[in-house]
Write an enzyme that holds these catalytic residues in place. Structure first.
Site, PDB file in Angstrom:
ATOM      1  N   ALA A  29      15.305  28.332  -4.878  1.00 14.79           N
ATOM      2  CA  ALA A  29      14.879  27.698  -3.626  1.00 14.79           C
ATOM      3  C   ALA A  29      14.011  26.481  -3.945  1.00 14.79           C
ATOM      4  O   ALA A  29      13.866  26.094  -5.110  1.00 14.79           O
ATOM      5  CB  ALA A  29      14.107  28.696  -2.777  1.00 14.79           C
ATOM      6  N   ASN A  30      13.450  25.851  -2.938  1.00 10.93           N
ATOM      7  CA  ASN A  30      12.507  24.742  -3.145  1.00 10.93           C
ATOM      8  C   ASN A  30      11.383  24.865  -2.125  1.00 10.93           C
ATOM      9  O   ASN A  30      11.389  25.763  -1.284  1.00 10.93           O
ATOM     10  CB  ASN A  30      13.235  23.394  -3.048  1.00 10.93           C
ATOM     11  N   ARG A  31      10.401  23.972  -2.207  1.00 12.66           N
ATOM     12  CA  ARG A  31       9.158  24.127  -1.436  1.00 12.66           C
ATOM     13  C   ARG A  31       9.203  23.510  -0.040  1.00 12.66           C
ATOM     14  O   ARG A  31       8.180  23.387   0.615  1.00 12.66           O
ATOM     15  CB  ARG A  31       7.990  23.507  -2.200  1.00 12.66           C
TER      16      ARG A  31
END
Ligand code: C5P
Length: 226
Positions: A29-31
Site C-alpha cells: 500500500a502507500n500513505r
C-alpha cells in the site's frame, strides 16, 4: 438536479491509495489519506456537479451529495472508473499502486522455521487509469486532470509526467518526508497546463480543491484554455 455553475456536468474522481494483496492478510500500500481527492469531490458537489468518487480504502466520511464507489485494488479501481464513464471531467487524485504482486495466494504465506528463506516478491504493472482516460478515444472526458506526487525535482518529474500521460492539467506536489503533505491537512502545489506552470502558495487541501474547481468553472465558461 443540483443548482450551481456546474449543474449538468458529470465529474469522475479517483482518490485514496490502492491495496495490492499478497495473500489474504498482507498487502502492499502507500500513505495516501484520500483527503485531497475527497476535498475535490466536495467542492465539485458544492458547485452543482454530479460527482462519482471512486475511492480506495480510506477512513473518511463520504462527502455530501457524492456517489462513492469503494474499491481496494488498482484493477478494481480501473473497472469502477470504466463503469462510471462517460463523464465530462475526470480528476485522478488516487495514489494508484504502479505494480501489484504477480500472484495472490489464497492462504496465508507461512513461515515454518527460523531458517526459511523469504518468499520472492515478483511485481507486475497495474493499468494506468489516467493514461487510459487521457487517450484520444470516443469516451475521453473533455477535461482530464492528473496528479503527480513526487519526492524530488518535483517540476522536472511533473513536466515529464504531464507529457507522458496526455492529460490536460496536472497538479504536482512534493510529498517528501518533512513536508507533511501525505496524510496532512495542507498542500503546496503547481498547476501545469499547456499554457505553462503556476505555483500556488501553501494552503489547506480544502482551499486547493476550491481553487481547482473554480478553474474548472472558468474553463467551462471559456475563460481558461485547456
Ligand atoms: O503513479 P504516477 O506518479 O504515475 O501517478 C500520477 C497520476 O497518474 C495520478 O493522477 C494518478 O492518479 C494516476 N495513475 C493512475 N493509474 C495508475 C498510476 C497512476 O491513474 N496505475
Amino acid at each position: 438536479q443540483q443548482d450551481g455553475p456546474l449543474a449538468g456536468i458529470k465529474v469522475l474522481i479517483t482518490a485514496g491509495p490502492t491495496h495490492e494483496p499478497l495473500d489474504p492478510v498482507r498487502y502492499l500500500a502507500n500513505r495516501s489519506s484520500g483527503k485531497q481527492g475527497y476535498a475535490i469531490a466536495d467542492s465539485f458537489a458544492d458547485m452543482g456537479a454530479a460527482v462519482t468518487l471512486v475511492s480506495g480504502p480510506v477512513s473518511l466520511p463520504a462527502p455530501a451529495g457524492v456517489t462513492v464507489v469503494g474499491c481496494e485494488t488498482a484493477q478494481q479501481m480501473h473497472e469502477a472508473v470504466l463503469a462510471a464513464l462517460p463523464c465530462d471531467v475526470a480528476v485522478c487524485a488516487a495514489a494508484v499502486a504502479d505494480w501489484r504482486p504477480e500472484t495472490q495466494v489464497t492462504q496465508k504465506i507461512k513461515k515454518t522455521g527460523p531458517n526459511d528463506s523469504p518468499p520472492p516478491l515478483m511485481l507486475v504493472p497495474n493499468p494506468d487509469i489516467l493514461a487510459e482516460l487521457s487517450a484520444p478515444t470516443a469516451l475521453r472526458p473533455k477535461l482530464v486532470i492528473g496528479f503527480a506526487a513526487e519526492t524530488q525535482t518535483v517540476l522536472t518529474h511533473a513536466r515529464d509526467k504531464f507529457h507522458r500521460k496526455g492529460c490536460d492539467w496536472l497538479v504536482a506536489n512534493d510529498v517528501s518526508p518533512g513536508t507533511g503533505v501525505m496524510g496532512g491537512a495542507d498542500n503546496k502545489v503547481f498547476l501545469l497546463s499547456r499554457n505553462g506552470t503556476e505555483e500556488w502558495p501553501l494552503m489547506g487541501k480544502d482551499e486547493v480543491a476550491r481553487r481547482l474547481v473554480q478553474r474548472v468553472v472558468d474553463w467551462r465558461a471559456g475563460g481558461v484554455e485547456e
